[in-house]
Scaffold this motif. Structure first.
Motif, mmCIF file in Angstrom:
data_model
loop_
_atom_site.group_PDB
_atom_site.id
_atom_site.type_symbol
_atom_site.label_atom_id
_atom_site.label_comp_id
_atom_site.label_asym_id
_atom_site.label_seq_id
_atom_site.Cartn_x
_atom_site.Cartn_y
_atom_site.Cartn_z
ATOM 1 N N ILE A 141 0.817 -1.309 -0.043
ATOM 2 C CA ILE A 141 0.035 -0.067 -0.020
ATOM 3 C C ILE A 141 1.005 1.095 0.027
ATOM 4 O O ILE A 141 1.885 1.482 0.758
ATOM 5 C CB ILE A 141 -0.867 0.007 1.322
ATOM 6 N N GLU A 142 0.626 2.269 -0.923
ATOM 7 C CA GLU A 142 1.506 3.154 -1.157
ATOM 8 C C GLU A 142 0.587 4.590 -0.312
ATOM 9 O O GLU A 142 -0.527 4.641 -0.941
ATOM 10 C CB GLU A 142 1.945 3.539 -2.503
ATOM 11 N N VAL A 143 1.276 5.058 0.324
ATOM 12 C CA VAL A 143 0.329 6.336 1.025
ATOM 13 C C VAL A 143 1.073 7.704 0.330
ATOM 14 O O VAL A 143 2.160 7.959 0.667
ATOM 15 C CB VAL A 143 0.687 6.247 2.662
ATOM 16 N N TYR A 144 0.128 8.350 0.003
ATOM 17 C CA TYR A 144 0.419 9.768 -0.707
ATOM 18 C C TYR A 144 -0.276 10.781 -0.201
ATOM 19 O O TYR A 144 -1.532 10.490 0.555
ATOM 20 C CB TYR A 144 0.212 9.617 -2.187
ATOM 21 N N GLU A 145 0.110 12.041 -0.048
ATOM 22 C CA GLU A 145 -0.689 13.184 0.414
ATOM 23 C C GLU A 145 -1.804 13.213 -0.473
ATOM 24 O O GLU A 145 -1.981 12.986 -1.786
ATOM 25 C CB GLU A 145 0.069 14.581 0.277
ATOM 26 N N TRP A 146 -3.091 13.612 0.474
ATOM 27 C CA TRP A 146 -4.211 13.900 -0.508
ATOM 28 C C TRP A 146 -4.245 14.781 -1.702
ATOM 29 O O TRP A 146 -3.576 16.092 -1.380
ATOM 30 C CB TRP A 146 -5.471 14.209 0.269
ATOM 31 N N ASN A 147 -4.720 14.574 -2.893
ATOM 32 C CA ASN A 147 -4.353 15.494 -3.965
ATOM 33 C C ASN A 147 -2.890 15.789 -4.106
ATOM 34 O O ASN A 147 -2.657 17.021 -4.672
ATOM 35 C CB ASN A 147 -4.977 16.664 -4.037
ATOM 36 N N GLY A 148 -1.885 14.997 -3.772
ATOM 37 C CA GLY A 148 -0.498 15.290 -3.867
ATOM 38 C C GLY A 148 0.209 14.133 -4.697
ATOM 39 O O GLY A 148 -0.518 12.995 -5.060
ATOM 40 N N GLU A 149 1.128 14.377 -4.939
ATOM 41 C CA GLU A 149 2.069 13.489 -5.691
ATOM 42 C C GLU A 149 3.358 12.795 -4.857
ATOM 43 O O GLU A 149 3.956 12.129 -5.054
ATOM 44 C CB GLU A 149 2.833 13.871 -7.116
ATOM 45 N N HIS A 193 -0.792 -4.535 -6.561
ATOM 46 C CA HIS A 193 -0.297 -5.752 -6.741
ATOM 47 C C HIS A 193 0.871 -5.761 -7.520
ATOM 48 O O HIS A 193 0.863 -5.403 -8.942
ATOM 49 C CB HIS A 193 -1.492 -6.542 -7.533
ATOM 50 N N ASN A 194 2.023 -5.865 -7.036
ATOM 51 C CA ASN A 194 3.305 -5.786 -7.545
ATOM 52 C C ASN A 194 3.485 -4.321 -8.048
ATOM 53 O O ASN A 194 3.385 -3.475 -6.907
ATOM 54 C CB ASN A 194 3.616 -6.742 -8.626
ATOM 55 N N ASN A 195 3.498 -4.049 -9.021
ATOM 56 C CA ASN A 195 3.611 -2.636 -9.552
ATOM 57 C C ASN A 195 2.382 -2.016 -10.090
ATOM 58 O O ASN A 195 2.343 -0.673 -10.343
ATOM 59 C CB ASN A 195 4.652 -2.464 -10.704
#
Length: 133
Positions: free
Chosen positions: A41-49, A92-94
């Motif tokens: 699970i990748e965690v990003y800022e909301w509306n960010g990259e 799932h993988n990439n």
């Protein structure tokens, strides 16, 4: 006389069939209904990259998916709020196979709507905290 003896048997069989149908429907009614295994699970800022962190703890991922799959959801369509802090990319993988919002703090919208996970116009009744900060 034969009809009277068969009536309880017919009623009993009908109840069994209805119970099996309900169990089958419950097993099929999953919120996420993912076809592939989530490997991270990748965690990003909301509306960010900006990538904040990557979660690859298999036990944590499986537990979270199970909770989300079986959670009650509540509509947020008519609620004005600040939106989630983070965007989670289930991979799932990439390949990204699912996206959902995550709030640092538990959201309480009334009518039983309490949780951290949000998708489009619904809040999932899941409070599992992620190792984000």
């Amino acid at each position: 006389m034969l009809k009277i003896k068969l009536l309880p048997v017919i009623l009993f069989l009908s109840l069994i069939v209805m119970g099996c149908q309900n169990n089958s429907q419950e097993l099929q009614n999953k919120n996420l209904d993912l076809n592939d295994e989530v490997t991270s699970i990748e965690v990003y800022e909301w509306n960010g990259e900006e990538l904040i962190t990557t979660i690859d703890d298999k036990e944590l991922i499986e537990g979270l998916i199970n909770e989300l799959d079986n959670a009650k959801t509540h509509s947020t369509a008519h609620i004005d709020w600040a939106l989630p802090d983070y965007e989670l990319h289930f991979k799932h993988n990439n390949e990204v196979i699912y996206e959902i919002g995550y709030c640092k703090d538990i959201q309480r919208f009334g009518d039983g709507a309490v949780g951290r996970y949000w998708e489009f116009d619904q809040l999932y009744e899941v409070n599992t905290k992620l190792p984000v900060e």
